[in-house]
Write an enzyme that holds these catalytic residues in place. Structure first.
Site, PDB file in Angstrom:
ATOM      1  N   HIS A  13       0.804  -1.242   0.000  1.00 56.42           N
ATOM      2  CA  HIS A  13       0.000   0.000   0.000  1.00 56.42           C
ATOM      3  C   HIS A  13       0.829   1.280   0.000  1.00 56.42           C
ATOM      4  O   HIS A  13       0.638   2.170   0.815  1.00 56.42           O
ATOM      5  CB  HIS A  13      -0.956   0.045   1.210  1.00 56.42           C
ATOM      6  CG  HIS A  13      -2.024  -0.993   1.166  1.00 56.42           C
ATOM      7  ND1 HIS A  13      -3.042  -1.051   2.085  1.00 56.42           N
ATOM      8  CD2 HIS A  13      -2.233  -2.029   0.310  1.00 56.42           C
ATOM      9  CE1 HIS A  13      -3.841  -2.077   1.808  1.00 56.42           C
ATOM     10  NE2 HIS A  13      -3.364  -2.688   0.732  1.00 56.42           N
ATOM     11  N   LYS A  64      -7.865  -6.689 -10.387  1.00 61.49           N
ATOM     12  CA  LYS A  64      -8.384  -8.049 -10.209  1.00 61.49           C
ATOM     13  C   LYS A  64      -9.372  -8.468 -11.281  1.00 61.49           C
ATOM     14  O   LYS A  64      -9.629  -9.655 -11.446  1.00 61.49           O
ATOM     15  CB  LYS A  64      -9.065  -8.165  -8.841  1.00 61.49           C
ATOM     16  CG  LYS A  64      -8.073  -8.140  -7.684  1.00 61.49           C
ATOM     17  CD  LYS A  64      -8.766  -7.935  -6.347  1.00 61.49           C
ATOM     18  CE  LYS A  64      -9.780  -9.021  -6.075  1.00 61.49           C
ATOM     19  NZ  LYS A  64     -10.417  -8.821  -4.744  1.00 61.49           N
TER      20      LYS A  64
END
Ligand SMILES: [Ca+2]
Ligand SMILES: [Ca+2]
Ligand SMILES: [Ca+2]
Length: 478
Positions: A178, A407
Site C-alpha cells: 500500500h 483483479k
C-alpha cells in the site's frame, strides 16, 4: 466464524438510519458491455509499468516500477528508450527481499515542459541514511530505512535522457504494501501525491497500527518527520515546500491535503478542476472519491459507506494478548475476541468527513461460490487509476469516469453526475490493468499492465497468467 453475519443482522436498523446518498452495487449487478475500441499491443515485457503519460514530445513516458527505469516509447513502432535508470540498490535492494510494492511509481511533467522548463517529477523508493521508521527500530528490519521521495529531473531533448536528480520531498513512509504513489500536477501548478496506509493492520504488517487518521504535529514538521503522511493525499509546491493555502487541520498546516485514506492508486483532475480519486477497500468497498481540501475520508473507521455492511475495524495492534502471537486472518472479519473491533456506526463521523461518490462493491454476505472469501472472488476489484473521459469521440463514454482494475481485467465506467450512477464493466482480457491514458481527441486509449497476477472474468472464471505481461496496450476507437 460468520461474525459479519451476526454484525449485519444486529445493526441492520442502524444501517437504515445511515441511509447512504451515494450509489452502491453488487459486482453481479453491473452492466457488462463490449469495449468500443480495437486492441493492439505497443510494447511488452516492461518491468511493471506504473504510470504512463503522453509527453509534449509525442512519446509515451512510462515508469517501470520494478525495473527501476523511466522509459520513453515511440508511438509509431513501440521502440523504447531509457530516459533514466536508477541505481538498483537505491530503489530495490530492500524490496527484492520482501517482494514489495516499492520502486519507481508516480511521474508527472513540469507544467512548462516543452515550453521552456523541461523538467519531470518522479516518486520512488530509496534508503534514507538519516531517518529510521519509528516502528521498525531493529536495524535488520527490512523497512528500517526504507522511504519514498519526490525527485525532480532535468530533461535533455537532444539525448532523450534525464539527469540532475534533485530531492523535492523526502522521508515519505514506504512499505512492502500500500504505497499508493500516484502523482499529478494540478491546474493550480501544485504537485498532488497519494500515500497509502502502508498495509498496516493486515498481512505481515498486522501488528502495526493504521495512521491514516494521525495528523502531523508542528514539532514533527519542524524536524522534517513525515511519518504521519501515510494514508493521505499530499499537496506541495514544485520545490516541495508547503503551499500557503494548504488546509489547516487541527491547527497545523502541512503537506496533508486530505486524510483517512487506505490505498488510493487513482488520482486525476477533470478539466473543471474536480479532483477524482479511487482507493482499494479492505476486501469489499473500493471507493471513488472527490478529494476536497481538509477532507477526512474515514479510513480505518469506515470502508465505503457508513453502513455496517461487512466491514469491521479490528485493531490487531491493540489486542489484549501480544499481537505477534495472534494469527491475522484479514482486516475485516473473524478476528478473535482479544482484538478490539469497532462497527462503522460506532464512529462519530466528524464534520469534515467526506463520503465516497460510489463503491466497488458493497455486499452484505460473500458472493455465491465465494464463501471462503478467497482474494480474487472478494467483491473488491482493485482500482488502480481513474480518468474522466471528457471527449465526445466515443459518446457512450462521454462524461464518465473510467477506473482500471487489477483483479477484474476491466475498466469500470460510471457517470459521476447521475443520481443512479450504475457501473458499466468492459472486460479487456486476462491482464491486471495498472494505468490508463487517453489521447487528446479521445480516439485512442493506452493501458499499462502488470507483469504477473490473476484476474477474474465476468463469468467468474479465473486466469492466473497474464495475456500481455508488462505491456502497453493501445485501443483505437471503432
Ligand atoms: Ca497516466
Ligand atoms: Ca472512505
Ligand atoms: Ca461500509
Amino acid at each position: 466464524m460468520k461474525l459479519w453475519k451476526t454484525l449485519y443482522l444486529s445493526t441492520a436498523l442502524a444501517a437504515l438510519a445511515l441511509a447512504p446518498a451515494a450509489a452502491q452495487q453488487s459486482p453481479q449487478d453491473v452492466t457488462v458491455a463490449e469495449f468500443p475500441f480495437a486492441k493492439a499491443v505497443l510494447a511488452e515485457g516492461l518491468g511493471n509499468p506504473f504510470e504512463i503519460r503522453l509527453g509534449a514530445d509525442g512519446w509515451l513516458w512510462v515508469t517501470e516500477r520494478t525495473a527501476g527505469k523511466i522509459t520513453r516509447i515511440n508511438l509509431e513502432d513501440g521502440t523504447t528508450k531509457t530516459a533514466y535508470a536508477f541505481n538498483v540498490p537505491e530503489v530495490f535492494e530492500v524490496a527484492e527481499v520482501i517482494q514489495g510494492q516499492t520502486g519507481v511509481m508516480g511521474f508527472a511533467f513540469h507544467p512548462e515542459f516543452g515550453n521552456g522548463t523541461d523538467q519531470v517529477f518522479v516518486y520512488h523508493t530509496y534508503q534514507d541514511a538519516e531517518r529510521t521508521d519509528p516502528t521498525q527500530l531493529d536495524e535488520k528490519a527490512p523497512f528500517h530505512r526504507l522511504f519514498n521521495k519526490v525527485v525532480r529531473f532535468d530533461y535533455d531533448a537532444t539525448t532523450g535522457t534525464l539527469s540532475n536528480p534533485t530531492d523535492i520531498l523526502t522521508g515519505i513512509p514506504s512499505s512492502n504494501d500500500h504505497n499508493s504513489g500516484r502523482m499529478q500536477v494540478g491546474p493550480d501548478g501544485m504537485i498532488y501525491l497519494t500515500v497509502g496506509d502502508q498495509g498496516h493492520n493486515q498481512l505481515i504488517n498486522w501488528c502495526r497500527p493504521i495512521e491514516s487518521q494521525t495528523l502531523p504535529t508542528a514539532a514533527q514538521l519542524a524536524a522534517e518527520d513525515h511519518y504521519a503522511y501515510q494514508g493521505k493525499v499530499l499537496r506541495m509546491n514544485l520545490d516541495g515546500s508547503i503551499p500557503e493555502d494548504n488546509p489547516e487541520v487541527d491547527g497545523v498546516r502541512s503537506h496533508v491535503y486530505s486524510y483517512g485514506h487506505r490505498n488510493p492508486q487513482g488520482l486525476s483532475f477533470a478539466a473543471d478542476g474536480t479532483l477524482y480519486a479511487n482507493e482499494h477497500g479492505p476486501d469489499s468497498d473500493d471507493e471513488i472519491n472527490i478529494i476536497k481540501a481538509g477532507g477526512n475520508y474515514g479510513w480505518p473507521h469506515i470502508a465505503g459507506q457508513q453502513d455496517d455492511n461487512f466491514y469491521l475495524y479490528a485493531q490487531w495492534g491493540q489486542a489484549s494478548e501480544p499481537c505477534g502471537g495472534l494469527d491475522p486472518i484479514g482486516p475485516s472479519q473473524g478476528a478473535p475476541d482479544v482484538v478490539p473491533q469497532q462497527a462503522e456506526s460506532e464512529w462519530q463521523a466528524p464534520e469534515n468527513y467526506v463520503m465516497p461518490i460510489a463503491t466497488m462493491f458493497t455486499v452484505s454476505e460473500p458472493l455465491p461460490g465465494c464463501e471462503d472469501f478467497a482474494y480474487l472472488c472478494r467483491p473488491s476489484v482493485g482500482p488502480s487509476s481513474i480518468t474522466l473521459y471528457e471527449q465526445d469521440r466515443v459518446p457512450e463514454l462521454s462524461g464518465r469516469l473510467m477506473s482500471t482494475t487489477l483483479k477484474h481485467g476491466s475498466i469500470y465506467s460510471i457517470d459521476p453526475a447521475a443520481e443512479e450512477n450504475g457501473f458499466t464493466r468492459y472486460y479487456l482480457g486476462a491482464n491486471r490493468l495498472r494505468d490508463l491514458e487517453i489521447s487528446d481527441d479521445g480516439g485512442t486509449i493506452y493501458l499499462a499492465t502488470d507483469l504477473s497476477g490473476g484476474v477474474v472474468d465476468p463469468q467468474g472464471g479465473v486466469s492466473e497468467t497474464p495475456e500481455n505481461p508488462g505491456a502497453i496496450l493501445v485501443y483505437t476507437a471503432k
